[in-house]
Design a protein around this motif. Structure first.
Motif, mmCIF file in Angstrom:
data_model
loop_
_atom_site.group_PDB
_atom_site.id
_atom_site.type_symbol
_atom_site.label_atom_id
_atom_site.label_comp_id
_atom_site.label_asym_id
_atom_site.label_seq_id
_atom_site.Cartn_x
_atom_site.Cartn_y
_atom_site.Cartn_z
ATOM 1 N N THR A 11 8.312 -13.244 -7.754
ATOM 2 C CA THR A 11 7.773 -12.542 -6.870
ATOM 3 C C THR A 11 6.341 -12.209 -7.204
ATOM 4 O OG1 THR A 11 7.944 -10.632 -5.479
ATOM 5 C CG2 THR A 11 8.252 -10.003 -7.891
ATOM 6 N N VAL A 12 5.383 -12.071 -5.906
ATOM 7 C CA VAL A 12 3.973 -11.879 -6.096
ATOM 8 C C VAL A 12 3.696 -10.425 -5.735
ATOM 9 C CG1 VAL A 12 1.633 -12.601 -5.534
ATOM 10 C CG2 VAL A 12 3.600 -14.184 -5.830
ATOM 11 N N GLY A 13 3.161 -9.646 -6.839
ATOM 12 C CA GLY A 13 3.024 -7.996 -6.734
ATOM 13 C C GLY A 13 1.438 -8.166 -6.019
ATOM 14 N N PRO A 14 1.164 -6.619 -5.643
ATOM 15 C CA PRO A 14 -0.274 -6.691 -5.096
ATOM 16 C C PRO A 14 -1.431 -6.384 -6.173
ATOM 17 C CG PRO A 14 1.077 -4.857 -4.912
ATOM 18 C CD PRO A 14 1.906 -5.859 -5.309
ATOM 19 N N ILE A 15 -2.458 -6.860 -6.021
ATOM 20 C CA ILE A 15 -3.481 -6.498 -6.860
ATOM 21 C C ILE A 15 -3.872 -5.048 -6.475
ATOM 22 C CG2 ILE A 15 -6.030 -7.091 -7.616
ATOM 23 C CD1 ILE A 15 -5.185 -10.014 -7.109
ATOM 24 N N TRP A 16 -4.194 -4.281 -7.471
ATOM 25 C CA TRP A 16 -4.604 -2.831 -6.992
ATOM 26 C C TRP A 16 -5.999 -2.839 -6.654
ATOM 27 C CZ3 TRP A 16 -2.344 1.643 -6.048
ATOM 28 C CH2 TRP A 16 -3.027 2.736 -6.049
ATOM 29 N N HIS A 17 -6.294 -2.104 -5.473
ATOM 30 C CA HIS A 17 -7.799 -2.165 -5.127
ATOM 31 C C HIS A 17 -7.754 -0.446 -4.633
ATOM 32 C CE1 HIS A 17 -8.480 -6.254 -4.761
ATOM 33 N NE2 HIS A 17 -7.046 -6.462 -4.202
ATOM 34 N N GLY A 18 -7.126 0.448 -5.487
ATOM 35 C CA GLY A 18 -7.349 1.631 -5.103
ATOM 36 C C GLY A 18 -6.450 2.418 -4.283
ATOM 37 N N GLY A 19 -5.441 1.750 -3.793
ATOM 38 C CA GLY A 19 -4.338 2.242 -3.051
ATOM 39 C C GLY A 19 -4.662 2.202 -1.437
ATOM 40 N N THR A 20 -5.584 1.657 -0.895
ATOM 41 C CA THR A 20 -6.028 1.843 0.610
ATOM 42 C C THR A 20 -6.081 0.210 1.157
ATOM 43 O OG1 THR A 20 -8.225 0.994 -0.164
ATOM 44 C CG2 THR A 20 -7.895 3.650 -0.015
ATOM 45 N N HIS A 21 -4.966 -0.665 0.374
ATOM 46 C CA HIS A 21 -4.952 -1.778 0.910
ATOM 47 C C HIS A 21 -3.526 -1.952 0.956
ATOM 48 C CE1 HIS A 21 -9.111 -2.099 0.070
ATOM 49 N NE2 HIS A 21 -9.308 -3.051 0.550
ATOM 50 N N ASN A 22 -2.656 -1.103 1.319
ATOM 51 C CA ASN A 22 -1.204 -1.414 1.570
ATOM 52 C C ASN A 22 -0.367 -1.723 0.356
ATOM 53 O OD1 ASN A 22 1.035 -1.116 3.489
ATOM 54 N ND2 ASN A 22 0.985 -3.242 3.814
ATOM 55 N N GLU A 23 -1.092 -1.430 -0.714
ATOM 56 C CA GLU A 23 -0.412 -1.664 -2.147
ATOM 57 C C GLU A 23 0.988 -1.010 -2.323
ATOM 58 O OE1 GLU A 23 -3.635 -0.573 -1.809
ATOM 59 O OE2 GLU A 23 -4.887 -1.045 -3.490
ATOM 60 N N ASP A 24 1.206 0.204 -2.098
ATOM 61 C CA ASP A 24 2.509 0.701 -2.189
ATOM 62 C C ASP A 24 3.378 -0.105 -1.485
ATOM 63 O OD1 ASP A 24 1.729 4.445 -2.458
ATOM 64 O OD2 ASP A 24 1.061 2.635 -3.618
ATOM 65 N N ASP A 25 3.275 -0.378 -0.321
ATOM 66 C CA ASP A 25 4.192 -1.173 0.450
ATOM 67 C C ASP A 25 4.602 -2.481 0.164
ATOM 68 O OD1 ASP A 25 4.675 -2.661 3.629
ATOM 69 O OD2 ASP A 25 6.262 -1.266 2.826
ATOM 70 N N LEU A 26 3.496 -3.248 -0.354
ATOM 71 C CA LEU A 26 3.745 -4.554 -0.667
ATOM 72 C C LEU A 26 4.637 -4.594 -2.091
ATOM 73 C CD1 LEU A 26 0.158 -5.964 -0.018
ATOM 74 C CD2 LEU A 26 2.364 -6.869 0.971
ATOM 75 N N LEU A 27 4.157 -3.557 -2.674
ATOM 76 C CA LEU A 27 5.074 -3.598 -4.274
ATOM 77 C C LEU A 27 6.404 -3.346 -4.057
ATOM 78 C CD1 LEU A 27 4.957 -3.614 -7.273
ATOM 79 C CD2 LEU A 27 4.662 -1.182 -7.507
#
Ligand code: APR
Length: 174
Positions: A77-93
């Motif tokens: 699986t490919v996790g999101p790269i953290w960009h400060g939490g404003t790029h939908n990272e929580d939902d992608l993770l």
């Protein structure tokens, strides 16, 4: 926390489970971190199989055999790269965990181990990631009979302690 979710401090490549999850990149052609460790332990046939998968989108999951690993399957699986939490990272993770579990269920996997996706090279804050991981594991187990055990594998004592406190926190909220 459900008895079916176990938190351990270990090396995921050593685990005798049906499936281990790999924190891959979108090429699926290997890398460092847990991705590198899994490819080293599985051997070159893993990369050969990954080549024909033609990559993977962030949040999605694809399954291969485990080859020389003790685990039967690897779910990449490919996790999101953290960009400060404003790029939908929580939902992608969260989708990484949900989609990996759905792929596992389709393959009739009963025991599955996850590393702490995105919390290494990809920089996702471990406290925040651990809450998302444990929530998704718990919610999934509440709706499946196929997957019997989910193991959260922490590679450092520090991460292990964080997962344990996140688990206690969510138990306290029940
Ligand atoms: N067993 C269990 N966990 C491990 C292992 C291991 N053998 N090796 C590393 N880890 C842990 C790290 O300590 C971290 O907590 O896996 C977690 C995820 O870290 P990374 O492997 O760096 O993965 P991620 O942050 O998702 O970044 C993915 O890194 O390796 C590259 O190809 C990969 O480009 C992708 C990126």
């Amino acid at each position: 926390m459900d008895q079916q979710i176990e938190i351990i401090h270990d090396d995921i490549t050593k685990l005798h489970v049906d499936a281990i999850v790999n924190a891959a990149n979108s090429s699926l052609l290997g890398g460092g971190g847990v991705d590198g460790a899994i490819h080293r332990a599985a051997g070159p046939q893993l990369l050969e199989e990954c080549r024909v998968l033609h990559g993977c989108e962030t949040g999605e999951a694809k399954i291969t055999k485990g080859y020389n690993l003790p685990a039967k399957f690897v779910i990449h699986t490919v996790g999101p790269i953290w960009h400060g939490g404003t790029h939908n990272e929580d939902d992608l993770l969260a989708r990484c965990y949900r989609n990996s579990l759905q792929v596992a269920e389709l393959q009739r996997v009963a025991t599955i181990a996850f590393p702490s996706i995105s919390t290494g090279v990809y920089g996702f804050p471990i406290e925040r990631a651990s809450r998302i991981a444990l929530r998704e594991m718990s919610e999934y187990l509440a709706h499946t009979t196929q997957v019997k055990k989910i193991i959260a594998v922490c590679f450092s004592q520090h991460d292990y302690q964080i997962y344990l406190s996140s688990a206690q926190e969510s138990d306290g909220k029940r």
